[in-house]
Motif scaffolding. Structure first.
Motif, PDB file in Angstrom:
ATOM      1  N   GLY A  86       0.828  -1.407   0.133  1.00 42.77           N
ATOM      2  CA  GLY A  86      -0.149   0.052  -0.099  1.00 42.77           C
ATOM      3  C   GLY A  86       0.721   1.356   0.060  1.00 42.77           C
ATOM      4  O   GLY A  86       0.557   2.176  -0.642  1.00 42.77           O
ATOM      5  N   PHE A  87       1.910   1.424   0.840  1.00 40.58           N
ATOM      6  CA  PHE A  87       2.641   2.407   0.754  1.00 40.58           C
ATOM      7  C   PHE A  87       3.358   2.628  -0.236  1.00 40.58           C
ATOM      8  O   PHE A  87       3.605   3.821  -0.855  1.00 40.58           O
ATOM      9  N   SER A  88       4.027   1.437  -0.678  1.00 40.57           N
ATOM     10  CA  SER A  88       4.830   1.521  -2.193  1.00 40.57           C
ATOM     11  C   SER A  88       3.908   1.975  -3.531  1.00 40.57           C
ATOM     12  O   SER A  88       4.540   3.111  -4.122  1.00 40.57           O
TER      13      SER A  88
ATOM     14  N   ALA B 199      -4.240   1.919   1.069  1.00 40.41           N
ATOM     15  CA  ALA B 199      -3.947   3.444   0.710  1.00 40.41           C
ATOM     16  C   ALA B 199      -4.255   4.363   1.497  1.00 40.41           C
ATOM     17  O   ALA B 199      -3.707   5.402   1.527  1.00 40.41           O
ATOM     18  N   ASN B 200      -5.582   4.175   1.732  1.00 48.57           N
ATOM     19  CA  ASN B 200      -6.496   4.831   2.797  1.00 48.57           C
ATOM     20  C   ASN B 200      -5.505   5.140   4.000  1.00 48.57           C
ATOM     21  O   ASN B 200      -5.282   6.392   4.545  1.00 48.57           O
ATOM     22  N   SER B 201      -5.240   4.135   4.668  1.00 50.09           N
ATOM     23  CA  SER B 201      -4.464   3.972   5.946  1.00 50.09           C
ATOM     24  C   SER B 201      -3.015   4.713   5.862  1.00 50.09           C
ATOM     25  O   SER B 201      -2.625   5.434   6.514  1.00 50.09           O
ATOM     26  N   ALA B 202      -2.335   4.394   4.594  1.00 50.73           N
ATOM     27  CA  ALA B 202      -1.228   4.929   4.409  1.00 50.73           C
ATOM     28  C   ALA B 202      -1.263   6.613   4.354  1.00 50.73           C
ATOM     29  O   ALA B 202      -0.521   7.243   4.792  1.00 50.73           O
ATOM     30  N   ALA B 203      -2.165   6.966   3.509  1.00 45.62           N
ATOM     31  CA  ALA B 203      -2.211   8.113   3.272  1.00 45.62           C
ATOM     32  C   ALA B 203      -2.751   9.152   4.533  1.00 45.62           C
ATOM     33  O   ALA B 203      -2.300  10.057   4.750  1.00 45.62           O
TER      34      ALA B 203
ATOM     35  N   VAL C 147      -1.968   8.070   7.652  1.00 47.65           N
ATOM     36  CA  VAL C 147      -0.752   8.096   8.589  1.00 47.65           C
ATOM     37  C   VAL C 147       0.117   9.004   8.084  1.00 47.65           C
ATOM     38  O   VAL C 147       0.790  10.037   8.794  1.00 47.65           O
ATOM     39  N   LEU C 148       0.378   9.273   6.797  1.00 45.68           N
ATOM     40  CA  LEU C 148       1.241  10.345   6.265  1.00 45.68           C
ATOM     41  C   LEU C 148       0.908  11.607   6.402  1.00 45.68           C
ATOM     42  O   LEU C 148       1.440  12.523   6.959  1.00 45.68           O
ATOM     43  N   SER C 149      -0.672  11.740   6.163  1.00 44.88           N
ATOM     44  CA  SER C 149      -1.156  13.359   6.373  1.00 44.88           C
ATOM     45  C   SER C 149      -1.444  13.745   7.991  1.00 44.88           C
ATOM     46  O   SER C 149      -1.300  14.679   8.122  1.00 44.88           O
ATOM     47  N   MET C 150      -1.678  12.555   8.714  1.00 45.53           N
ATOM     48  CA  MET C 150      -2.042  12.807  10.107  1.00 45.53           C
ATOM     49  C   MET C 150      -0.602  12.502  11.109  1.00 45.53           C
ATOM     50  O   MET C 150      -0.731  12.692  12.292  1.00 45.53           O
ATOM     51  N   GLY C 151       0.329  12.159  10.345  1.00 46.06           N
ATOM     52  CA  GLY C 151       1.583  11.790  11.208  1.00 46.06           C
ATOM     53  C   GLY C 151       1.876  12.821  12.159  1.00 46.06           C
ATOM     54  O   GLY C 151       2.601  12.375  13.256  1.00 46.06           O
TER      55      GLY C 151
END
Length: 431
Positions: free
Chosen positions: A227-229, A360-364, A366-370
């Motif tokens: 998903g992250f890749s 992809a939702n979870s990756a986005a 985490v990255l946007s809410m990190g």
């Protein structure tokens, strides 16, 4: 011929309406708790730094467990996960109610409850967010996301004064309302499951289902990396996430700083809730306009305009400390955010394959809410060390950095109008 081709078609889709009812009930529960926790923490501890620790710990839990939620959403039926998440929400909200009635809300209990409720949200909310792709076709996704923005603004409009009123009665009233909302969310999710029992999501194909725990863990890590890749390989998606992360930290820290400062200045919970409702009313106006903007202007141009407006508002907040002046500044700051979110989320849903959408939702997320867990810490410790104006200047600097990143990001600037999303996404797939 597609099932949804005009804005009115959404409102004639029973499954979309049931999904919206479930997601809205869950959202109201979250809005009430999100409003109450910072104020309860300040009431219990009388310390902005400790309140920041409570808020930050919950955000960390949500961000981390969102990764697990993405894997689950791609492995299992998403609507079933919505039901399970709501039932767990009922139990946790009930526990909060009991503790409040027993006058047992302390720094420790608030910290634990906030972490548990945030963890539940991280694990199960991805499934609800991803399920909409199974219900709304691509050519209506922008309008559906705009409608969701309107719903979110309405929740903020109602959540502030309702939360303030309930909190004035006691923390137990917040807990009771949350319990009712989670019951409604679970019931409507069950209705959604009954209307089309086989229309959930195909689980990720895996050879590890009968294997031992280490093999299953390896499979989970492999799926998560996939998903992250995939997300980071797409300049039209991954390239904008740093910008979103920075603006989320700067703007949310500014709002939290304002709330903490108002409470510490002696303003009542009801007044603070009313101010939030007034800002929500302005956002609702922006959400009404969003369906007109998304089909006519490029998502990239809307995003840059929205980021710039939020940045200017954060700067002006440094010199505005009266409640209704704050409402005017924040209202102007958030006016374009519904259109920005509708464009970004709508394009993301169209561009992402269903089999990858949960991860992809979870990756986005985490990255946007990190950086979001830092927002209450920035606000709490900033007020203690720098004061209100100094903390808001730090927040304004972060927002300004996000605008600079957006202007310099070619992939973000190139995001087109809604009618060209599918074509634009396919062009990146062929690269």
């Amino acid at each position: 011929m597609t099932a949804v081709r005009t804005p009115s078609s959404l409102w004639r889709s029973p499954r979309y309406l049931i999904w919206l009812a479930s997601d809205t009930s869950k959202g109201l529960a979250a809005a009430l708790f999100g409003f109450a926790v910072p104020l309860l923490a300040l009431i219990v501890t009388d310390d902005p730094a400790q309140a920041g620790v409570i808020g930050g710990a919950g955000m960390v839990a949500k961000v981390v467990l969102t990764l697990a939620g993405g894997i689950l959403a791609d492995r299992h039926a998403r609507i079933d996960l919505m039901i399970v998440g709501s039932l767990l929400g009922v139990l946790l909200a009930g526990a909060f109610t009991v503790l409040a009635l027993a006058d047992a809300l302390t720094f420790a209990t608030l910290l634990i409850l906030n972490v548990l409720l945030a963890a539940r949200s991280g694990v199960f909310d991805v499934a609800g967010e991803s399920a909409i792709k199974e219900i709304v076709p691509d050519d209506a996704m922008g309008r559906a996301q705009a409608a969701n923005q309107g719903r979110d603004a309405a929740l903020q409009l109602a959540g502030g004064p309702l939360g303030g009123l309930l909190l004035s009665m006691g923390g137990w009233a917040i807990g009771a309302a949350m319990t009712l909302c989670q019951l409604i969310a679970g019931t409507t999710a069950w209705m959604l499951r009954r209307t089309e029992p086989t229309a959930s999501v195909l689980p990720v194909e895996s050879d590890d289902r009968e294997s031992d725990a280490p093999a299953a863990a390896a499979s989970a890590w492999r799926e998560l990396r996939e998903g992250f890749s995939w997300l980071m390989s797409r300049p039209d998606l991954g390239g904008v996430l740093l910008t979103v992360t920075v603006i989320n930290l700067g703007f949310n820290a500014a709002i939290t700083t304002v709330i903490y400062a108002l409470q510490q200045s002696g303003y009542s919970e009801v007044l603070i809730g009313t101010l939030g409702a007034a800002v929500g009313a302005i956002m609702l106006g922006g959400a009404i306009v969003a369906p007109l903007l998304v089909p006519r202007f490029g998502a990239g141009a809307i995003a840059i305009a929205g980021l710039a407006t939020a940045t200017i508002g954060t700067v002006v907040l440094c010199w505005v400390d009266q409640p209704w002046g704050i409402v005017a500044v924040l209202g102007a700051s958030v006016l374009l955010l519904p259109a920005l979110n509708a464009g970004m989320m709508g394009y993301f849903m169209v561009a992402t394959p269903s089999r990858l959408l949960g991860r992809a939702n979870s990756a986005a997320g985490v990255l946007s809410m990190g950086a979001l867990p830092l927002a209450p810490l920035v606000a709490g410790f900033g007020l203690a060390w720098l004061g209100r104006e100094g903390t808001l200047l730090v927040c304004a600097g972060l927002c300004l950095a996000s605008v600079s990143l957006a202007v310099g990001n070619r992939a973000l600037r190139a995001l087109p109008v809604e009618s060209r999303w599918a074509e634009h996404a396919k062009a990146y797939e062929s690269r």
